[in-house]
Scaffold this motif. Structure first.
Motif, PDB file in Angstrom:
ATOM      1  N   GLN A 210    -106.093  -7.210 -12.052  1.00  0.00           N
ATOM      2  CA  GLN A 210    -105.940  -7.908 -13.426  1.00  0.00           C
ATOM      3  C   GLN A 210    -107.036  -7.279 -14.285  1.00  0.00           C
ATOM      4  O   GLN A 210    -106.677  -6.942 -15.479  1.00  0.00           O
ATOM      5  N   TYR A 240    -101.213 -12.658  -1.632  1.00  0.00           N
ATOM      6  CA  TYR A 240    -100.574 -12.567  -3.046  1.00  0.00           C
ATOM      7  C   TYR A 240    -100.052 -11.559  -3.729  1.00  0.00           C
ATOM      8  O   TYR A 240     -99.341 -11.389  -4.608  1.00  0.00           O
ATOM      9  N   LYS A 244     -93.833 -11.806  -6.140  1.00  0.00           N
ATOM     10  CA  LYS A 244     -93.354 -11.042  -7.457  1.00  0.00           C
ATOM     11  C   LYS A 244     -94.045 -10.821  -8.602  1.00  0.00           C
ATOM     12  O   LYS A 244     -94.162  -9.814  -9.299  1.00  0.00           O
ATOM     13  N   ARG A 245     -95.021 -11.745  -9.083  1.00  0.00           N
ATOM     14  CA  ARG A 245     -95.732 -11.869 -10.095  1.00  0.00           C
ATOM     15  C   ARG A 245     -96.668 -10.495  -9.790  1.00  0.00           C
ATOM     16  O   ARG A 245     -96.877  -9.713 -10.748  1.00  0.00           O
ATOM     17  N   ALA A 246     -97.377 -10.332  -8.679  1.00  0.00           N
ATOM     18  CA  ALA A 246     -98.431  -9.424  -8.647  1.00  0.00           C
ATOM     19  C   ALA A 246     -97.603  -8.013  -8.668  1.00  0.00           C
ATOM     20  O   ALA A 246     -98.214  -6.970  -9.152  1.00  0.00           O
ATOM     21  N   LYS A 247     -96.622  -7.997  -7.804  1.00  0.00           N
ATOM     22  CA  LYS A 247     -95.645  -6.693  -7.987  1.00  0.00           C
ATOM     23  C   LYS A 247     -95.250  -6.095  -9.313  1.00  0.00           C
ATOM     24  O   LYS A 247     -95.257  -5.112  -9.427  1.00  0.00           O
ATOM     25  N   THR A 248     -94.768  -7.147 -10.097  1.00  0.00           N
ATOM     26  CA  THR A 248     -94.519  -6.690 -11.508  1.00  0.00           C
ATOM     27  C   THR A 248     -95.735  -6.270 -12.247  1.00  0.00           C
ATOM     28  O   THR A 248     -95.534  -5.153 -13.175  1.00  0.00           O
ATOM     29  N   MET A 249     -96.940  -6.751 -12.188  1.00  0.00           N
ATOM     30  CA  MET A 249     -98.125  -6.354 -12.879  1.00  0.00           C
ATOM     31  C   MET A 249     -98.460  -5.037 -12.445  1.00  0.00           C
ATOM     32  O   MET A 249     -98.733  -4.065 -13.243  1.00  0.00           O
ATOM     33  N   GLU A 252     -96.040  -2.526 -13.436  1.00  0.00           N
ATOM     34  CA  GLU A 252     -96.112  -2.008 -15.166  1.00  0.00           C
ATOM     35  C   GLU A 252     -97.254  -1.176 -15.110  1.00  0.00           C
ATOM     36  O   GLU A 252     -97.010  -0.284 -16.202  1.00  0.00           O
TER      37      GLU A 252
END
Length: 290
Positions: A210, A240, A244-249, A252
Motif C-alpha cells: 500500500q 490477505y 479481492k481488495r488486495a488483488k485489485t490494488m 492497478e
C-alpha cells in the motif's frame, strides 16, 4: 578507477589494507563517489573506516557481484493464472493508451518556424519509473540483513546508469521510514541511516505494498517501475493478498504504473508462492548464503 581510489586514500591520509582498498574500490564504482564533494567524500571515507558493518557489506557485495549479474539475467518465473487469463490484453490496452498520450504530447509541443518543424523527440524517449526496494527488517531477517543490504549496493549502479529514482523501504508490520536516492545519486545521511537501520518483530506485506502504491501515485509517472521485495518468505498477513481488495490494488499498480514485482526470498522452504502470486520473478538466496 584504481587510480581514483588511490588518490582518495592519499588525499585523506588513510592507512588501510590491500583488502580494504579493494572493498573501497567496489563502493567507489557502484556508488559513484566521484560525484561527491571533497567534504562528502571525506565523510564517506571516515564512515567506511569506522564502520565494520559497511566493510563487511562491501566484502559480501564484491563476492556476490557475479551472482547478482546471474540473478538479473537468469531468474525463474512464477506462473500466474490471472496473468495468463487476461493480463496480456490489459497490458496491451494500457500500453496503447500510454503511447497515444505521448504522441498527443509530442504533437502539442511541436513548433513551426517557416518551413521548419521543431520536434522535441527527447521528451518522447522511453521513460522508466522508479526502482523500489522493499526490505523486510524483522527478527527473522536479522541474520540476513548484511546479505540483503549487500545485494542492494549493486542496485545503486543500475539506478544511476538508468537515471531512475531509487527508493528503499524497510518494513516489519508497518513502515517507519523510507529513503529516496534521486536518480541513483548517493545521499550520505540517508545512506548511513539505511546501513544502520534495524527492526524487530514480524513482517506484514500488505502495508508495504500500500505504501509503494502511494509512492507511485506521488511519482506521477506512467512508466516501467521495478518493485523488488527482500523477504524471509512467509509474511503474517499473506492470506490477505489472496483477497479481492488486495488483488485489485496490485493489478492497478501493474496496469497503471507498469509495475513489475520481483521477490528475493532468503529461505526457499519458508517461501509461500501462493502469497506472492503477483510476483513476476522469484529468486532464492540460499545458494548465495551458503
Amino acid at each position: 578507477m584504481k587510480d581514483s581510489v588511490e588518490s582518495l586514500i592519499k588525499k585523506f591520509g588513510l592507512e588501510i589494507s590491500i583488502e580494504q582498498r579493494k572493498y573501497l574500490g567496489f563502493l567507489y564504482e557502484n556508488l559513484h563517489l566521484e560525484e561527491l564533494s571533497d567534504k562528502e567524500q571525506h565523510f564517506f571515507i571516515d564512515y567506511f573506516y569506522k564502520s565494520e558493518t559497511l566493510r563487511n557489506m562491501a566484502a559480501f557485495a564484491l563476492e556476490l557481484a557475479d551472482v547478482m549479474h546471474e540473478i538479473r539475467e537468469n531468474v525463474p518465473t512464477i506462473e500466474q493464472a490471472e496473468q495468463l487469463a487476461n493480463g496480456k490484453e490489459q497490458r496491451l490496452y494500457y500500453e496503447q493508451k500510454w503511447q497515444e498520450a505521448r504522441r498527443q504530447k509530442l504533437k502539442q509541443q511541436t513548433t513551426k518556424n517557416g518551413n521548419i518543424l521543431y520536434v522535441p523527440f527527447v521528451d518522447y524517449k522511453e521513460e522508466q519509473g522508479p526502482m523500489v526496494i522493499c526490505l523486510e527488517q524483522t527478527s527473522g531477517m536479522a541474520k540476513y540483513s548484511e546479505l540483503c543490504k549487500s545485494m542492494i549496493l549493486s542496485l545503486f549502479m543500475d539506478a544511476h546508469q538508468e537515471q531512475r529514482d531509487l527508493y528503499i523501504v524497510p518494513y516489519d508490520c508497518q513502515i517507519h521510514v523510507h529513503y529516496r536516492f534521486e536518480n541513483g545519486h548517493l545521499n550520505l545521511s540517508d545512506f548511513k541511516d539505511f546501513i544502520e537501520y534495524k527492526a524487530k518483530g514480524e513482517a506484514a506485506i500488505l502495508p508495504v505494498l500500500q505504501f509503494v502504491k502511494g509512492l507511485l501515485q506521488e511519482n506521477q509517472q506512467c512508466a516501467e517501475t521495478d518493485v523488488i521485495i527482500f523477504t524471509e518468505g512467509n509474511p503474517v498477513d499473506g492470506q490477505y493478498l489472496l483477497g479481492k481488495r488486495a488483488k485489485t490494488m496490485i493489478e492497478e499498480m501493474k496496469q497503471r504504473y507498469h509495475a513489475e514485482f520481483s521477490v528475493i526470498a532468503m529461505n526457499e522452504q519458508r517461501f509461500n508462492e501462493h502469497h506472492f502470486w503477483f510476483a513476476n520473478k522469484a529468486i532464492f538466496a540460499d545458494d548465495a548464503i551458503q
